[in-house]
Design a protein around this motif. Structure first.
Motif, PDB file in Angstrom:
ATOM      1  N   HIS A   1      48.296  46.282  30.554  1.00 51.08           N
ATOM      2  CA  HIS A   1      47.411  46.688  29.465  1.00 51.08           C
ATOM      3  C   HIS A   1      46.021  46.904  30.040  1.00 51.08           C
ATOM      4  O   HIS A   1      45.700  46.449  31.145  1.00 51.08           O
ATOM      5  N   ARG A   2      45.184  47.615  29.290  1.00 54.15           N
ATOM      6  CA  ARG A   2      43.836  47.901  29.777  1.00 54.15           C
ATOM      7  C   ARG A   2      43.109  46.591  30.078  1.00 54.15           C
ATOM      8  O   ARG A   2      43.092  45.678  29.266  1.00 54.15           O
ATOM      9  N   PRO A   3      42.500  46.466  31.261  1.00 49.02           N
ATOM     10  CA  PRO A   3      41.886  45.195  31.671  1.00 49.02           C
ATOM     11  C   PRO A   3      40.815  44.705  30.697  1.00 49.02           C
ATOM     12  O   PRO A   3      40.068  45.496  30.122  1.00 49.02           O
ATOM     13  N   GLU A   4      40.741  43.374  30.557  1.00 46.20           N
ATOM     14  CA  GLU A   4      39.732  42.747  29.708  1.00 46.20           C
ATOM     15  C   GLU A   4      38.508  42.310  30.510  1.00 46.20           C
ATOM     16  O   GLU A   4      37.389  42.348  30.012  1.00 46.20           O
ATOM     17  N   THR A   5      38.709  41.886  31.737  1.00 43.18           N
ATOM     18  CA  THR A   5      37.623  41.312  32.543  1.00 43.18           C
ATOM     19  C   THR A   5      37.341  42.104  33.811  1.00 43.18           C
ATOM     20  O   THR A   5      36.317  41.875  34.460  1.00 43.18           O
ATOM     21  N   LEU A   6      38.211  42.994  34.155  1.00 41.25           N
ATOM     22  CA  LEU A   6      38.168  43.690  35.435  1.00 41.25           C
ATOM     23  C   LEU A   6      37.572  45.085  35.280  1.00 41.25           C
ATOM     24  O   LEU A   6      37.976  45.848  34.411  1.00 41.25           O
ATOM     25  N   LYS A   7      36.614  45.423  36.144  1.00 46.96           N
ATOM     26  CA  LYS A   7      36.129  46.793  36.238  1.00 46.96           C
ATOM     27  C   LYS A   7      36.968  47.512  37.284  1.00 46.96           C
ATOM     28  O   LYS A   7      37.008  47.111  38.447  1.00 46.96           O
ATOM     29  N   SER A   8      37.658  48.554  36.869  1.00 45.71           N
ATOM     30  CA  SER A   8      38.602  49.221  37.755  1.00 45.71           C
ATOM     31  C   SER A   8      38.686  50.699  37.433  1.00 45.71           C
ATOM     32  O   SER A   8      38.610  51.093  36.263  1.00 45.71           O
ATOM     33  N   SER A   9      38.849  51.491  38.457  1.00 44.34           N
ATOM     34  CA  SER A   9      39.058  52.926  38.246  1.00 44.34           C
ATOM     35  C   SER A   9      40.502  53.208  37.849  1.00 44.34           C
ATOM     36  O   SER A   9      40.836  54.338  37.485  1.00 44.34           O
ATOM     37  N   TYR A  10      41.348  52.176  37.951  1.00 38.98           N
ATOM     38  CA  TYR A  10      42.755  52.348  37.585  1.00 38.98           C
ATOM     39  C   TYR A  10      43.045  51.463  36.381  1.00 38.98           C
ATOM     40  O   TYR A  10      43.780  50.480  36.449  1.00 38.98           O
ATOM     41  N   ALA A  11      42.430  51.810  35.253  1.00 41.09           N
ATOM     42  CA  ALA A  11      42.554  51.004  34.034  1.00 41.09           C
ATOM     43  C   ALA A  11      43.473  51.678  33.019  1.00 41.09           C
ATOM     44  O   ALA A  11      44.546  51.155  32.692  1.00 41.09           O
ATOM     45  N   ALA A  12      43.057  52.844  32.518  1.00 39.64           N
ATOM     46  CA  ALA A  12      43.903  53.567  31.568  1.00 39.64           C
ATOM     47  C   ALA A  12      45.234  53.948  32.206  1.00 39.64           C
ATOM     48  O   ALA A  12      46.272  54.001  31.525  1.00 39.64           O
ATOM     49  N   GLN A  13      45.223  54.173  33.508  1.00 42.36           N
ATOM     50  CA  GLN A  13      46.451  54.564  34.201  1.00 42.36           C
ATOM     51  C   GLN A  13      47.510  53.473  34.121  1.00 42.36           C
ATOM     52  O   GLN A  13      48.715  53.749  34.080  1.00 42.36           O
TER      53      GLN A  13
END
Length: 249
Positions: A203-215
């Motif tokens: 699922h879309r991360p809650e705490t993590l900043k990532s370029s691979y989130a929606a993917q």
């Protein structure tokens, strides 16, 4: 064991609560057959507890968070005492060996069992000294290690380390495992060998900043889709985990 086996492994367990929920859902409700745990992440303990009964390996992490080894040399860390990817790529083999042992011990403390195998966050074992340090531990502990190309595969086998024969998967700006791509790959898999299919559902991360989130959400939907199970059943493939490489060793 037959001439062909497929391992569907989800990376990054422990990195974020929402990602973790998605990985566990993909294992319990979908076709993902294995996952790898990042033991130095803040959510690793909860993830390990929630993954009880599932097949888990170690996602060796040398580029995010703090080291597990208490004597990790500070000159190889960032100013905040955490890993940085540029420095991790040039870690000495002895340091990698010690940190790998520490992370494996942490894995066993969290899960109550040994890891099924080891793979490496961001494929940092493409660097020679990282691979050397990891291979020393894997050979001693008789642990399989993910190989991502033929050169790495040859090196691991030379050191007596079991590894997959084929490797599929990637990340990028677009979701890698769309339903169409996965269905296409499953019907054209190699006819023999141990095939690892790496994936990143969640699922879309809650705490993590990532370029691979929606993917991650797209990949989660893919591995939960009933059509994938139908393709596997039609082709006679039942996904397994890395213990298939440890049988008889």
């Amino acid at each position: 064991m037959g001439t062909r086996a497929l391992i569907i492994n989800a990376d990054d367990l422990g990195i974020d609560p929402a990602v973790d929920r998605g990985i566990l859902q993909a294992m319990r409700e979908g076709v993902v057959s294995s996952a790898t745990l990042m033991v130095n992440m803040p959510h690793a303990e909860a993830a390990a507890r929630e993954a009880a009964g599932l097949s888990l390996g170690l996602h060796l992490n040398l580029c995010r968070g703090a080291p597990v080894w208490s004597d990790f040399p500070k000159e190889h860390l960032g100013a905040d005492g955490n890993f940085t990817e540029p420095r991790a790529a040039s870690l000495p083999a002895d340091v990698v060996e010690a940190e790998t042992r520490a992370q494996l011990a942490r894995f066993k403390a969290l899960t109550g069992r040994a890891a099924t195998h080891v793979d490496v966050h961001r494929h940092l074992h493409l660097h020679a000294d990282v691979l050397e340090g990891l291979a020393r531990v894997a050979a001693a502990e008789k642990l399989p290690v993910r190989s991502v190309d033929s050169i790495m595969r040859h090196t691991l086998k030379t050191r007596g380390v079991a590894t997959n024969t084929h490797f599929l998967g990637d990340t990028g700006a677009e979701p890698y495992w769309t339903l169409d791509r996965l269905e296409s790959e499953l019907v054209t898999l190699p006819g023999e060998g141990i095939i690892e299919l790496m994936c990143h559902p969640g699922h879309r991360p809650e705490t993590l900043k990532s370029s691979y989130a929606a993917q991650r959400e797209v990949e989660l939907a893919t591995f939960l889709n009933p059509r994938v199970r139908e393709v596997l059943e039609r082709t006679g493939i039942k996904p397994v985990d890395f213990r298939v490489l440890s049988q008889g060793t």
